[in-house]
Design an enzyme around this catalytic site. Structure first.
Site: not given
Ligand SMILES: Cc1cc2nc3c(=O)[nH]c(=O)nc-3n(C[C@H](O)[C@H](O)[C@H](O)COP(=O)(O)O)c2cc1C
Length: 370
Positions: A97, A183, A230, A328
């Site tokens: 990413q 971002y 994304r 995630g």
């Molecule tokens: C610890 C953590 C780090 C994350 N880092 C990123 C990231 O680097 N880039 C991004 O686009 N989203 C990031 N997210 C968002 C996740 O990609 C995802 O959109 C979010 O957790 C919702 O999905 P889930 O309900 O399956 O967890 C992060 C989320 C968490 C919890």
């Protein structure tokens, strides 16, 4: 009927199943270099159809948090090579990413201690994580940014192009352009953070111009079939705001339809929060967004994310609302998530205190099924 466990050819990517690991920042890359631990972590999760790495800075200026990895120095590329080799040895596929944080940064993380850059000089109501001179870490408000001069934008596009080339050198199967979560690219898209009066501000076409130029450059460099993106049409993450996300993101996906991309990845609702989160007067219509993309000739795989569980994900794929589902937090705590979903086995709980920073604990020690 299509299931989560059916293979998928998506651009140049041949994926074993429809389950992706969402990008997850873990702040475990000292000096911005991924380590052996990083390689072990992704290799443990290689049964995902597609692994998307944590957000990775395309340049020093693109850095916004302590201990996040980069893709602009030889030692970073070498570090990532260990990761891609480990994932490929385990039979997986992995894309990186690509991240420029824009105003979500702090002077202590910027080249020469300068101000972070943004479409306009508007400070985000947001925090970032820095390491203090005494070595301790803390969450601090983001620094006041300076507005990018129009003459600097070709240099940023060039940084994306160079990072895409570096990604291929590092052995990645492709890249995901991070245009979500408030971002830099998202800051240009949204009227709350973009008050420019030049060709990159004002109209929707102008606000999407940087995104289109970045995509054009990357596609020319590594090919559309290895390029994903994304977006997060309504998330308020990092102070992202726009009163009219529907026409804005309709235009964005119509532009994306120009290329036979690897995939389009859509966060539905507030990232990590309510799936029905709303900006503007009406609920966001994700089916209409997908239809606009298809009507414009878009054929790339459609990936969805945010709060999906087994049932919701299976239904999205079976009903054709998505080709791929990204998980995630469930992937943080379940290295063998694909098997657990397939067998309807219980999932390990995640420990949010070890999400950001630290070492093996909460990173490499979540158990797989026996
Ligand atoms: C610890 C953590 C780090 C994350 N880092 C990123 C990231 O680097 N880039 C991004 O686009 N989203 C990031 N997210 C968002 C996740 O990609 C995802 O959109 C979010 O957790 C919702 O999905 P889930 O309900 O399956 O967890 C992060 C989320 C968490 C919890």
């Amino acid at each position: 009927m299509t299931t989560l466990f059916d293979p998928l050819v998506s651009g140049d990517l041949s994926l074993a199943n429809r389950i992706a690991m969402a990008p997850l920042t873990r702040n475990r890359s000292p000096r911005a270099v991924p380590t052996e631990l990083t390689a072990a972590y992704y290799a443990q999760r290689a049964s995902a159809g597609l692994l998307i790495t944590e957000a990775t800075a395309i340049s020093h200026q693109g850095q916004g948090y302590a201990h996040v990895p980069g893709l602009y120095a030889p030692e970073q590329i070498a570090g990532w090579r260990k990761v891609t080799d480990a994932v490929h040895a385990a039979g997986g596929k992995i894309v990186v990413q690509m991240w420029h944080v824009g105003r979500i940064s702090h002077t202590s993380l910027q080249p020469g201690g300068g101000a972070p850059v943004a479409p306009s000089a508007i400070t985000a109501k947001a925090k970032t994580y820095i390491i203090n001179p005494d070595g301790s870490g803390s969450f601090v408000p983001t620094s006041a940014p300076r507005a990018l001069d129009i003459g600097e934008l070709p240099g940023i596009v060039e940084d994306y192009r160079r990072a895409a080339r570096a990604a291929i050198e590092a052995g990645f199967d492709g890249v995901e352009v991070h245009a979500a979560n408030g971002y830099l690219i998202d800051q240009f898209l949204r009227s709350g953070s973009n008050h420019r009066t030049d060709a990159y501000g004002g109209s929707i076409e102008n606000r999407a111009r940087l995104l289109v130029e970045v995509m054009e450059a990357i596609v020319a460099e590594i090919g559309a079939g290895r390029t994903g993106i994304r977006i997060s049409p309504v998330t308020p993450a990092n102070d992202a705001a726009d009163p009219a996300p529907a026409p804005l993101f309709k235009h964005v996906v119509e532009q994306l339809a120009r290329w036979p991309l690897a995939y389009v990845h859509v966060i539905e609702g507030a990232t990590g929060g309510a799936r029905d989160f709303q900006q503007g007067d009406e609920p966001f219509d994700y089916a209409a967004l997908k239809a606009a993309y298809t009507q414009a000739g878009g054929r790339a795989a459609w990936m969805v994310n945010n709060g999906y569980d087994r049932e919701l994900a299976a239904a999205a794929v079976a009903e054709g609302r998505a080709d791929l589902v990204a998980f995630g937090k469930a992937f943080i705590s379940n290295p063998d998530l694909v098997r657990r979903l397939r067998e309807n086995a219980p999932l390990n709980e995640w420990d949010s205190t070890t999400f950001y920073g630290g070492t093996e604990k909460g990173y490499l020690d979540y158990p797989a099924l026996a």
